[in-house]
Design an enzyme around this catalytic site. Structure first.
Site, PDB file in Angstrom:
ATOM      1  N   LYS A   1       0.939  10.177  -5.366  1.00  0.00           N
ATOM      2  CA  LYS A   1      -0.451   9.866  -5.064  1.00  0.00           C
ATOM      3  C   LYS A   1      -1.157  11.150  -4.622  1.00  0.00           C
ATOM      4  CE  LYS A   1       0.790   7.712  -0.684  1.00  0.00           C
ATOM      5  NZ  LYS A   1       0.734   6.682   0.023  1.00  0.00           N
ATOM      6  N   ARG A   2      -0.540  12.247  -3.934  1.00  0.00           N
ATOM      7  CA  ARG A   2      -1.112  13.152  -3.476  1.00  0.00           C
ATOM      8  C   ARG A   2      -1.508  14.289  -4.654  1.00  0.00           C
ATOM      9  NH1 ARG A   2      -1.907  11.311   0.768  1.00  0.00           N
ATOM     10  NH2 ARG A   2      -0.169  10.595   2.022  1.00  0.00           N
TER      11      ARG A   2
END
Ligand code: GLU
Length: 510
Positions: free
Chosen positions: A264-265
């Site tokens: 997700k980063r």
């Protein structure tokens, strides 16, 4: 295939990553292809990881992607409840059945005791595993007397129920994607089935529910493959091996550079969406933009996701939902990681925009324009969409690239003006402006005819006139056909912009 039942079983621990949507999509496709059922089950047994709003997000995201479940929380169905926290009372019976048949045991070791064993093993360079080798040295129903077990349970001591994984066995899994996969039981730990809070772990709840909900196929991410060995043992120990679902483990989704798993980063780092919808977390690091908010169409997102790990075996890349359902097959799912290529996602979106009828795009484009304070009628918007849709990749670009149709342009390409504007063109442009005033039938063909005639007659060149004409109308040298642009702007606006532009041009070049 008869009565096939597939499920998507997310845990509401935050926003649903795009990989989750791919899993849901594949389950959905297979269910639709064989007239089966697509079930949504919320796996919320880990109360410590529960995030408020996450379940709502999952449902919204599924709906936006056109993946509405046939059965699920808030939807109903014959096998509910579909939220595991509401099924708590179901699992205890099965955990106790496992104990009674000798396949599980009560364990009384406290978290502190286990932590000590873990750190001791770590300092010796090992990892602690609660398994057949050590279970006889620990505090559980295999090492203490029956009486003590009862006494401890009756007085309310915390306990867990652990699976007694047998030694020296091979667990074979015939995965629909990976073929035969085998695990040696000596590598497996005695997983907790029932936690001290009375909640089942993922493993027990997942198997009990898949069985009770009559799930026939489990399609899920590769990260669950190692757990499948325990799952197969559970099916066996509970006497359900005959009806065990078929497993298909999907390849990982890799970072855009192909190195490592997409996280997700990565989205925040690269300024790209990796979630279907935006998610507002408690901190900026936990706030993510979604494909929807980025301006993607759900059809395009689904098409793009379908290709992350699957291909039809032909050259066809563009699929609508119906085509995809027809073409989809588990046999064509690949084993190796699929690279998340955002440029490819944009390409898919562009292709779907081009393919869509302008009438169908109207509800997507209208809000973008009205949000900017412009409310033209539908006929104008339809012409605008016709002109722009081949040029944009994501929806906000309708405004970013075409705002000059609604208001004076705010950006003028000064470099091009310097290159193209010569004060001696002023006279020609005055004539051109006057000529445009005289065109009664203001359609693209007619305007083109007049302008071209004018250029030839005045012995000017197209390369000298057309770019500066476009600059005067739109501020840029890029855009849809200049004559069609003039039609949409309308004669009064065209002449107004031409005459206003001299001032800007002179200022820049002077
Ligand atoms: N609750 C698991 C998840 O969050 C389900 C995995 C499975 O499909 O078995 O993905």
């Amino acid at each position: 295939m008869e009565n096939i039942r597939l499920r998507f079983a997310p845990s509401p621990t935050g926003a649903l990553h795009i990989g989750g949507i791919r899993t849901a999509r594949y389950n959905f496709l297979l269910a639709r292809k064989y007239n089966g059922t697509f079930v949504l089950r919320i796996e919320d047994t880990d109360q410590t990881r529960y995030v408020p709003g996450a379940e709502e997000y999952i449902l919204d995201a599924l709906r936006w992607c056109g993946l509405s479940p046939d059965e699920g929380p808030g939807i109903g169905g014959d096998y509910g409840p579909y939220r595991q926290s509401e099924r708590k009372s179901i699992y205890l019976k099965y955990a106790e059945q496992l104990v009674a048949s000798g396949h599980a045991y009560y364990a009384f070791d406290t978290p502190e005791e286990l932590a000590i064993l873990r750190s001791r093993a770590e300092s010796d360079g090992n990892t602690f595993k609660y398994d057949a080798k050590v279970r006889h040295q620990l505090t559980n129903s295999l090492t203490i007397s029956q009486e003590e077990v009862h006494e401890r349970i009756n007085r309310g001591d915390d306990y867990t129920i652990r699976l007694a994984v047998p030694q020296d066995e091979l667990v074979l899994i015939d995965d629909l994607v990976r073929g035969r996969v085998q695990f040696h039981t000596n590598e497996l730990d005695d997983k907790v089935m029932l936690k001290s809070d009375g909640m089942p772990t993922y493993h027990l709840a997942n198997i009990v529910d898949d069985h009770l909900m009559r799930i026939t196929h489990v399609i899920r991410g590769e990260e669950w493959l190692p757990s499948t060995a325990h799952h197969v043992l559970l099916y066996r120990f509970l006497g359900w091996e005959e009806t065990m679902p078929a497993f298909a483990h999907l390849p990982l989704i890799m970072k855009p550079n192909g190195k490592g798993k997409l996280s997700k980063r990565d989205g925040a780092k690269l300024g790209i969406p990796v979630f279907p919808l935006s998610w507002k977390g408690p901190t900026p690091e936990n706030t993510f933009i979604g494909f929807r908010e980025f301006g993607f169409l759900p059809e395009a997102v689904n098409n793009f996701l379908a290709f992350l790990g699957w291909n039809p075996g032909t050259d066809q890349e563009l699929f609508d939902m119906a085509d995809l359902t027809r073409a989809f097959s588990v046999e064509k799912i690949g084993k190796s990681g699929a690279r998340f290529d955002f440029d490819k996602a944009r390409w898919f979106n562009q292709q779907h925009l081009i393919k869509m009828k302008s009438e169908d795009l109207l509800p997507w484009v209208k809000p973008i324009i009205s949000e900017k304070g412009h409310h033209p009628d539908d006929a104008f918007l339809l012409s605008f969409i016709n002109l722009m849709k081949e040029r944009v990749h994501v929806l906000p670009e309708f405004w970013d690239q075409g705002n000059y149709f609604f208001t004076d342009y705010t950006h003028l390409d000064e470099k091009m003006v310097r290159k193209k504007w010569k004060p001696e063109l002023r006279e020609a442009f005055n004539h051109l402006e006057a000529l445009i005033q005289t065109i009664d039938d203001f359609n693209a063909e007619n305007i083109q005819h007049h302008v071209k005639y004018f250029i030839t007659e005045k012995e000017l060149s197209f390369g000298a006139i057309l770019p500066i004409l476009r600059l005067s109308l739109t501020g840029t040298t890029k855009g849809p056909d200049v004559f069609a642009t003039m039609v949409l702007l309308g004669k009064p606006e065209v002449t107004r912009r031409i005459s206003n532009s001299y001032l800007h041009f002179d200022k820049i070049t002077g």
